[in-house]
Design a protein around this motif. Structure first.
Motif, PDB file in Angstrom:
ATOM      1  N   LEU A   1       0.829  -1.208   0.000  1.00 59.62           N
ATOM      2  CA  LEU A   1       0.000   0.000   0.000  1.00 59.62           C
ATOM      3  C   LEU A   1       0.865   1.260   0.000  1.00 59.62           C
ATOM      4  O   LEU A   1       0.609   2.208  -0.759  1.00 59.62           O
ATOM      5  CB  LEU A   1      -0.924   0.004   1.223  1.00 59.62           C
TER       6      LEU A   1
ATOM      7  N   TYR B   1       2.963   1.449  -3.507  1.00 59.42           N
ATOM      8  CA  TYR B   1       2.200   1.603  -4.751  1.00 59.42           C
ATOM      9  C   TYR B   1       1.430   2.923  -4.796  1.00 59.42           C
ATOM     10  O   TYR B   1       1.449   3.630  -5.807  1.00 59.42           O
ATOM     11  CB  TYR B   1       1.236   0.435  -4.930  1.00 59.42           C
ATOM     12  N   TYR B   2       0.756   3.257  -3.711  1.00 58.98           N
ATOM     13  CA  TYR B   2      -0.084   4.453  -3.718  1.00 58.98           C
ATOM     14  C   TYR B   2       0.686   5.713  -3.333  1.00 58.98           C
ATOM     15  O   TYR B   2       0.360   6.813  -3.802  1.00 58.98           O
ATOM     16  CB  TYR B   2      -1.274   4.258  -2.780  1.00 58.98           C
TER      17      TYR B   2
ATOM     18  N   ILE C   1      -0.762   8.083   2.228  1.00 53.79           N
ATOM     19  CA  ILE C   1      -0.794   6.702   2.716  1.00 53.79           C
ATOM     20  C   ILE C   1       0.619   6.239   3.054  1.00 53.79           C
ATOM     21  O   ILE C   1       0.863   5.646   4.106  1.00 53.79           O
ATOM     22  CB  ILE C   1      -1.430   5.774   1.656  1.00 53.79           C
ATOM     23  N   ASP C   2       1.558   6.514   2.158  1.00 52.65           N
ATOM     24  CA  ASP C   2       2.960   6.156   2.393  1.00 52.65           C
ATOM     25  C   ASP C   2       3.494   6.864   3.628  1.00 52.65           C
ATOM     26  O   ASP C   2       4.186   6.260   4.465  1.00 52.65           O
ATOM     27  CB  ASP C   2       3.780   6.530   1.156  1.00 52.65           C
TER      28      ASP C   2
ATOM     29  N   ARG D   1       8.010  -2.074   0.491  1.00 52.22           N
ATOM     30  CA  ARG D   1       7.803  -0.704  -0.004  1.00 52.22           C
ATOM     31  C   ARG D   1       8.891  -0.318  -0.998  1.00 52.22           C
ATOM     32  O   ARG D   1       8.601   0.220  -2.078  1.00 52.22           O
ATOM     33  CB  ARG D   1       7.799   0.278   1.166  1.00 52.22           C
TER      34      ARG D   1
ATOM     35  N   THR E   1       8.468  -2.252  -4.222  1.00 52.88           N
ATOM     36  CA  THR E   1       7.293  -1.805  -4.965  1.00 52.88           C
ATOM     37  C   THR E   1       7.545  -0.478  -5.665  1.00 52.88           C
ATOM     38  O   THR E   1       7.107  -0.266  -6.806  1.00 52.88           O
ATOM     39  CB  THR E   1       6.080  -1.677  -4.025  1.00 52.88           C
TER      40      THR E   1
ATOM     41  N   LYS F   1       6.907  -0.628  -9.715  1.00 54.13           N
ATOM     42  CA  LYS F   1       5.747   0.055 -10.302  1.00 54.13           C
ATOM     43  C   LYS F   1       6.133   1.023 -11.428  1.00 54.13           C
ATOM     44  O   LYS F   1       5.271   1.491 -12.160  1.00 54.13           O
ATOM     45  CB  LYS F   1       4.976   0.804  -9.223  1.00 54.13           C
TER      46      LYS F   1
ATOM     47  N   ARG G   1      -1.398  -0.175 -16.655  1.00 53.26           N
ATOM     48  CA  ARG G   1      -2.203   0.993 -16.297  1.00 53.26           C
ATOM     49  C   ARG G   1      -2.826   1.628 -17.532  1.00 53.26           C
ATOM     50  O   ARG G   1      -3.988   2.036 -17.520  1.00 53.26           O
ATOM     51  CB  ARG G   1      -1.316   2.021 -15.586  1.00 53.26           C
TER      52      ARG G   1
ATOM     53  N   LYS H   1      -7.113  -2.584 -13.284  1.00 57.75           N
ATOM     54  CA  LYS H   1      -7.344  -2.047 -11.943  1.00 57.75           C
ATOM     55  C   LYS H   1      -6.094  -2.178 -11.078  1.00 57.75           C
ATOM     56  O   LYS H   1      -5.281  -3.085 -11.262  1.00 57.75           O
ATOM     57  CB  LYS H   1      -8.511  -2.775 -11.281  1.00 57.75           C
ATOM     58  N   ASN H   2      -5.979  -1.258 -10.104  1.00 56.57           N
ATOM     59  CA  ASN H   2      -4.808  -1.248  -9.234  1.00 56.57           C
ATOM     60  C   ASN H   2      -4.646  -2.563  -8.468  1.00 56.57           C
ATOM     61  O   ASN H   2      -3.533  -3.078  -8.317  1.00 56.57           O
ATOM     62  CB  ASN H   2      -4.900  -0.082  -8.246  1.00 56.57           C
TER      63      ASN H   2
END
Length: 301
Positions: free
Chosen positions: A125, A128-129, A133-134, A184, A187, A191, A200, A205-206
């Motif tokens: 999470l 990626y996002y 959030i990170d 993390r 990722t 990504k 993408r 979808k994510n």
């Protein structure tokens, strides 16, 4: 569209030849002396724990007043009936070590599963996002890293009822940050690769991208860190049991055996020495296996 399909095809072809990859890993294992030694030790420990009732010569909790503090068989007064001697209650040390391997492996493996599940989820999470959030997840990770593992476990085990399940959960909760930081960083790199960007662009979808494109590519790194974490978890479990806040009698663990033998170190050294040797050999075996896995699976090695 054609370019994205080409990238997707290249990615799929790189991960489709699994049988050949397995043969290569097996060949590398046979060439690595430390890796083969580590695997042998781990297999022996696993077999001993699984088939303990058939391997152990005695009931590990059977008390015998006539055999109290009997020395190992090669010392004066020792007997072949008790290869590694007996403890202060006449219980066979060899049998207790075999049964103790069950708890060490159980706690080690399931604590790592708990830590991996939490850490991989948060790491994916965060990586990626990104964004808020990170930031929130990584500040949470930093706060966990500021607290020593043993101290964290001691506080929670002092409040909760000590036991196998409690110990697994508490240790797992303290180890997840290792996974979160690793996943993390992996990722963040993955990504940005072409096949993820192509997915993408195609409107995937994510959740599907994370599951099909990112997670398989970090799996090798997770396996490596999991193997090494099992070794540290076994040490943590033994330390907590030694302090009386881990596994509780009559359940047998190597940490309890160390604790019970410390009062007799001056006269009956074997009570603590052999469980300590068992912990050392097991941890070394897992580390050797983990080092080999890191060499063959980690793309940076």
């Amino acid at each position: 569209m054609e370019a994205s399909e080409k990238v997707e095809l290249e990615f799929n072809s790189s991960t489709s030849n699994q049988p050949n990859r397995f043969k290569i890993l097996l060949w590398k294992l046979l060439k690595s002396k430390t890796g083969l030694l580590g695997l042998t030790i781990v297999v022996i420990i696993l077999i001993s724990g699984i088939f303990a009732p058939f391997i152990a010569p005695y009931d590990p909790n059977k008390v015998s007043a006539s055999d109290m503090l009997a020395p190992p068989m090669w010392l004066e007064g020792g007997s072949a009936d008790h290869i590694l001697g007996t403890d202060n209650l006449g219980r066979d040390i060899f049998s207790r070590i075999i049964y103790g391997s069950r708890i060490s492996i159980l706690v080690g493996v399931f604590s790592v599963l708990v830590a991996g599940l939490i850490g991989v989820t948060f790491g994916l999470l965060a990586g990626y996002y990104g964004g808020i959030i990170d930031h929130i997840i990584m500040r949470f990770v930093d706060s966990f890293l500021a607290i020593p593992t043993i101290l964290f476990c001691l506080v929670f085990l002092a409040v909760l009822n000590p036991g196998v399940l409690t110990l697994i959960i508490v240790i797992g909760v303290t180890k997840w940050v290792l996974y979160a930081r690793l996943v993390r960083s992996e990722t963040l790199s993955i990504k940005e690769r072409d096949y993820v960007k192509a997915a993408r662009t195609m409107g995937v979808k994510n959740g599907t991208i994370i599951r099909k494109h990112i997670l398989p590519n970090i799996f090798s790194s997770v396996i490596v860190i999991s193997t090494l974490t099992v070794a540290t978890t076994i040490i943590t479990e033994s330390s907590l049991s030694f302090l009386g806040l881990g596994i509780q009698p009559p359940t047998i663990s190597w940490g309890i055996m160390l604790s019970e033998g410390r009062a007799h170190l001056a006269t009956s050294w074997w009570l603590s020495t052999f469980p300590g040797i068992a912990i050392t050999i097991t941890v070394l075996g897992i580390i050797f296996l983990g080092e080999w896995l890191r060499d063959v699976l980690d793309p940076r090695s």
